[in-house]
Motif scaffolding. Structure first.
Motif, mmCIF file in Angstrom:
data_model
loop_
_atom_site.group_PDB
_atom_site.id
_atom_site.type_symbol
_atom_site.label_atom_id
_atom_site.label_comp_id
_atom_site.label_asym_id
_atom_site.label_seq_id
_atom_site.Cartn_x
_atom_site.Cartn_y
_atom_site.Cartn_z
ATOM 1 N N ASN A 68 0.715 -1.386 -0.065
ATOM 2 C CA ASN A 68 -0.001 -0.009 0.049
ATOM 3 C C ASN A 68 0.928 1.334 0.082
ATOM 4 O O ASN A 68 0.553 2.290 -0.620
ATOM 5 C CB ASN A 68 -1.037 -0.085 1.309
ATOM 6 N N THR A 71 2.446 1.657 -3.442
ATOM 7 C CA THR A 71 1.344 2.272 -4.432
ATOM 8 C C THR A 71 1.072 3.322 -4.553
ATOM 9 O O THR A 71 0.978 4.178 -5.601
ATOM 10 C CB THR A 71 0.137 1.172 -4.159
ATOM 11 N N ILE A 72 0.865 3.884 -3.096
ATOM 12 C CA ILE A 72 0.741 5.400 -2.834
ATOM 13 C C ILE A 72 1.916 6.298 -3.679
ATOM 14 O O ILE A 72 1.621 7.095 -4.428
ATOM 15 C CB ILE A 72 0.797 5.751 -1.554
ATOM 16 N N LYS A 73 3.020 5.679 -3.299
ATOM 17 C CA LYS A 73 4.181 6.395 -3.824
ATOM 18 C C LYS A 73 4.169 6.406 -5.502
ATOM 19 O O LYS A 73 4.344 7.576 -6.062
ATOM 20 C CB LYS A 73 5.594 5.853 -3.616
ATOM 21 N N ASP A 74 3.872 5.383 -6.040
ATOM 22 C CA ASP A 74 3.639 5.250 -7.387
ATOM 23 C C ASP A 74 2.751 6.047 -7.882
ATOM 24 O O ASP A 74 2.652 6.771 -8.932
ATOM 25 C CB ASP A 74 3.707 3.788 -7.817
ATOM 26 N N SER A 75 1.454 5.938 -7.282
ATOM 27 C CA SER A 75 0.267 6.678 -7.748
ATOM 28 C C SER A 75 0.464 8.237 -7.817
ATOM 29 O O SER A 75 -0.088 8.833 -8.596
ATOM 30 C CB SER A 75 -1.081 6.157 -6.962
ATOM 31 N N TYR A 76 1.085 8.803 -6.602
ATOM 32 C CA TYR A 76 1.341 10.056 -6.520
ATOM 33 C C TYR A 76 2.390 10.443 -7.459
ATOM 34 O O TYR A 76 2.792 11.767 -7.264
ATOM 35 C CB TYR A 76 1.463 10.433 -5.142
ATOM 36 N N ASN A 77 3.295 9.644 -7.704
ATOM 37 C CA ASN A 77 4.484 9.990 -8.511
ATOM 38 C C ASN A 77 5.444 10.605 -7.715
ATOM 39 O O ASN A 77 6.104 11.969 -8.078
ATOM 40 C CB ASN A 77 4.365 10.596 -9.660
ATOM 41 N N LEU A 121 6.922 -3.233 -7.488
ATOM 42 C CA LEU A 121 5.858 -2.546 -8.369
ATOM 43 C C LEU A 121 5.876 -3.492 -9.571
ATOM 44 O O LEU A 121 4.689 -3.709 -10.074
ATOM 45 C CB LEU A 121 6.274 -1.113 -8.623
ATOM 46 N N ALA A 125 2.505 -5.490 -10.977
ATOM 47 C CA ALA A 125 1.814 -5.203 -12.318
ATOM 48 C C ALA A 125 1.746 -6.528 -13.322
ATOM 49 O O ALA A 125 0.806 -6.639 -13.688
ATOM 50 C CB ALA A 125 2.700 -4.390 -12.916
#
Length: 211
Positions: A68, A71-77, A121, A125
């Motif tokens: 989680n 995923t936050i890190k990737d979603s917010y870039n 990540l 995916a």
């Protein structure tokens, strides 16, 4: 940047991580940093149980927290420092825990974020790509059975029957399929698997491909 509000269960998972013995936390962080691209989550959780002596639920909770956060890190870039600052700001606003525990939680949060391999990540995916199919195989088994063959005159002989069982999950339900094969069909299945293994090996050895 506004503080990042994570799910309440992730806060509980972080408290669980903080409560672990320091040597166990070190082992978990070491494995997170060494996470290899393509390693499936279930395989990693099982490995985590073996090296850290966590039970199934605790290992799954720790990995879910990591997933989680990354995923936050990737979603917010955002980079690791900004992720930590954002989540730390949210945790600092919580008044239900002591200041001492809060500082321990923030330290563990920092260690998790900065020690987790970004290759997780890729595995997430990849798992999503595999799960695109509505049916996912969970287990297979082949058994062999000798069955009698009767004619009008009585027992004439025997035949070898090979049975293939496939357990799979579809629409959140566990299901199973059975196939019967004679010896020639069984040999054809073995040949198909051997051919698939040889082509997979060629793909894996191809320069530039990383699986």
């Amino acid at each position: 940047m506004d503080s990042i509000n994570i799910a309440e269960e992730d806060f509980d998972r972080l408290l669980l991580f903080t409560a672990l013995e320091s040597d166990v936390k070190e082992k978990i962080l070491k494995e997170l940093s060494a996470y290899k691209k393509g390693l499936m989550p279930t395989e990693f959780v099982e490995h985590l149980i073996r090296v850290s002596n966590l039970d199934q639920d605790a290992a799954q909770d720790v990995f879910s927290l990591v997933v989680n956060l990354i995923t936050i890190k990737d979603s917010y870039n955002i980079d690791s420092e900004r992720l930590y600052s954002g989540v730390a700001e949210y945790f600092s606003s919580i008044g239900e825990i002591s200041e001492e525990l809060k500082q321990s939680v923030l330290k563990d949060l920092h260690d998790i974020i900065f020690n987790t391999s970004p290759d997780i990540l890729f595995s997430l995916a990849a798992l999503g790509a595999i799960s695109d199919n509505s049916r996912q195989i969970s287990n297979t088994r082949i058994t062999h059975e000798i069955k009698p063959v009767f004619l009008r005159t009585g027992l004439e002989g025997f035949v070898m029957v090979h049975s293939l069982r496939i357990d799979y999950r579809e629409n959140n339900q566990d299901k199973e399929l059975y196939f019967s094969m004679d010896t020639s069909e069984f040999e054809a299945l073995k040949s198909a698997i051997k051919y698939a293994e040889s082509t997979l090996k060629q793909i894996q050895e191809k320069p530039g491909f990383d699986f």
